[in-house]
Design an enzyme around this catalytic site. Structure first.
Site, PDB file in Angstrom:
ATOM      1  NE  ARG A 154      -1.757  -1.726   3.636  1.00 42.85           N
ATOM      2  CZ  ARG A 154      -2.097  -1.939   4.899  1.00 42.85           C
ATOM      3  NH1 ARG A 154      -3.323  -1.623   5.309  1.00 42.85           N
ATOM      4  NH2 ARG A 154      -1.228  -2.447   5.751  1.00 42.85           N
ATOM      5  CE1 TYR A 185      -5.683   2.229  10.176  1.00 39.74           C
ATOM      6  CE2 TYR A 185      -4.448   1.846   8.157  1.00 39.74           C
ATOM      7  CZ  TYR A 185      -5.653   2.023   8.809  1.00 39.74           C
ATOM      8  OH  TYR A 185      -6.816   2.002   8.099  1.00 39.74           O
ATOM      9  CG  HIS A 215      -2.182  -0.853  15.019  1.00 37.35           C
ATOM     10  ND1 HIS A 215      -3.517  -1.002  15.357  1.00 37.35           N
ATOM     11  CD2 HIS A 215      -2.142  -0.771  13.657  1.00 37.35           C
ATOM     12  CE1 HIS A 215      -4.241  -1.026  14.247  1.00 37.35           C
ATOM     13  NE2 HIS A 215      -3.451  -0.877  13.209  1.00 37.35           N
ATOM     14  CD  GLU A 217      -4.076   2.995  15.395  1.00 35.48           C
ATOM     15  OE1 GLU A 217      -3.183   2.872  16.248  1.00 35.48           O
ATOM     16  OE2 GLU A 217      -3.860   3.378  14.218  1.00 35.48           O
ATOM     17  CG  ASN A 234       1.830  -6.044   6.422  1.00 35.82           C
ATOM     18  OD1 ASN A 234       2.012  -7.146   6.914  1.00 35.82           O
ATOM     19  ND2 ASN A 234       2.629  -5.543   5.502  1.00 35.82           N
ATOM     20  CG  ASP A 267      -2.463  -4.493  12.801  1.00 36.12           C
ATOM     21  OD1 ASP A 267      -1.235  -4.594  12.651  1.00 36.12           O
ATOM     22  OD2 ASP A 267      -3.248  -4.320  11.859  1.00 36.12           O
ATOM     23  CB  SER A 308     -18.784 -13.559  22.855  1.00 36.55           C
ATOM     24  OG  SER A 308     -17.447 -13.990  22.986  1.00 36.55           O
ATOM     25  CE  LYS A 365       0.946  -2.127   9.682  1.00 37.99           C
ATOM     26  NZ  LYS A 365      -0.249  -2.421  10.519  1.00 37.99           N
TER      27      LYS A 365
END
Length: 364
Positions: free
Chosen positions: A15, A94, A96, A118, A300, A270, A220, A75
């Site tokens: 990307r 991003y 993370h 994010e 990724n 991630d 859940s 990233k």
């Protein structure tokens, strides 16, 4: 404002953070864009397109970092890029950080204004910059899971859709958010028997209505998770707590009970992953087998479809990037509360509460 676009350096990353059309808009607003040569080639965009849109080029990634007021990436910066970050620079990507304490310390040390895709929020409380990649990852997770169920990879040899006279494969999706919902869509489309679990009964009701009884929805909890997971061919982990480390929802004990040749795809990798036995993998070595189960956990994953992912991501980032160019970064942050939520690091501190909790410190 000078915006820098270096090549992505993460293994297998295809990307790019800027398309020619986005470059054209940004330069029309008065920004200068400096790009590393061939930064967009792997996503199908050549330098001539960017040049026509107003970008300038350099062969040196270091020059991009040194020149730019704001670095725009896909990233998070990797160790090879830490030395290139400039003191007080803005990085829009991003991040993370909940799963990256070493990077968090580096960003604090250099007083980087780290704006994480994010955690940027929309007016409705959604996460618009996370959404397109979650959708891609959700759809890819089933595609990849079906691939690694094939016998040559040590998979069980189950065809998810089956054929007339045979049982379709069983897919379990834990998490009914964006990525989980798109995983369900792909799995149903392939003809699999699908079970989805989530804590939020409203999400389950929406999916139940949408598929009109073609899927099983379960609340859940440990008992439901163990029963569903130990009876599936493909497990998709799609649990997300924004900015925080993902909770472990499937234990190693449960994984050991899965059928030999089953596959796990953990989309939450991630943020550390939601399966106890999961470890990050890469596009070069995407799968490892543990307890007889194939584990896929490439952080990724959307890079596998670099062009689609680039288009989806940049369409989402464009209004925020344009706002920062037009108004200036500080004014844009002051006037747009959702963009301000994207700020994870500032002035040597982690300023996003969930990230600070996850990494265990708020100052380098």
């Amino acid at each position: 404002m000078i915006i820098g676009v270096p090549k992505e350096v993460k293994i297998g990353e295809k990307r790019v953070s800027m398309t020619p059309s986005l470059c054209r808009r940004i330069t029309a607003l008065g920004a200068k864009v400096i790009m590393e040569k061939n930064a967009g080639v792997t996503a199908g965009f050549v330098d001539a397109e960017y040049k026509a849109a107003g970008a300038t080029f350099t062969n040196s990634a270091a020059k991009v970092w040194k020149t730019a007021d704001m670095i725009v990436k896909v990233k998070e910066p990797l160790e090879s890029e830490y030395g290139r970050m400039q003191h007080g620079q803005t990085i829009f990507t991003y991040l993370h950080l909940a799963a990256g304490p070493v990077l968090a310390k580096q960003l604090c040390k250099k007083e980087i204004l780290g704006i994480a895709y994010e955690t940027v929020e929309g007016n409705d409380g959604s996460f618009p910059l996370l959404k397109p990649m979650s959708q891609v990852a959700g759809r890819l997770s089933v595609q990849l899971g079906a691939y690694f169920l094939q016998s040559q990879f040590g998979g069980s040899g189950v065809l998810l859709g089956g054929i007339p006279g045979t049982m379709p494969g069983k897919v379990v999706v834990i998490g009914a958010g964006n990525s989980g919902a798109h995983a369900v869509q792909m799995a149903v489309g392939m003809g699999a028997r699908v079970t989805v679990l989530d804590l939020d009964t409203r999400k389950l009701e929406i999916l139940d209505t949408e598929y009109r009884g073609r899927i099983v929805t379960l609340v859940s909890n440990p008992a439901n998770i163990e029963a569903a997971v130990t009876d599936c061919d493909l497990l998709i982990g799609a649990v997300l707590i924004p900015a925080a480390k993902a909770p472990i929802v499937v234990s190693a004990k449960t994984v050991k009970k899965m059928r030999p040749g089953s596959v796990i795809v953990d989309i939450a990798i991630d943020q550390g992953g939601c399966i106890e036995t999961i470890q990050p993998t890469s596009h070069e070595k995407p799968v490892y087998q543990l307890h007889g189960v194939n584990h896929y956990a490439v952080p990724n994953m959307p890079a596998l479809v670099g062009r689609t992912s680039t288009l989806g991501l940049t369409q989402a980032t464009e209004p925020y990037l344009a706002m920062m160019v037009q108004k200036g970064i500080e004014r844009a942050l002051a006037e747009h509360k959702g963009l301000a939520k994207g700020v994870n690091t500032r002035g040597g501190r982690i300023v996003y509460e969930e990230v600070a909790k996850a990494v265990g410190f708020d100052r380098a």
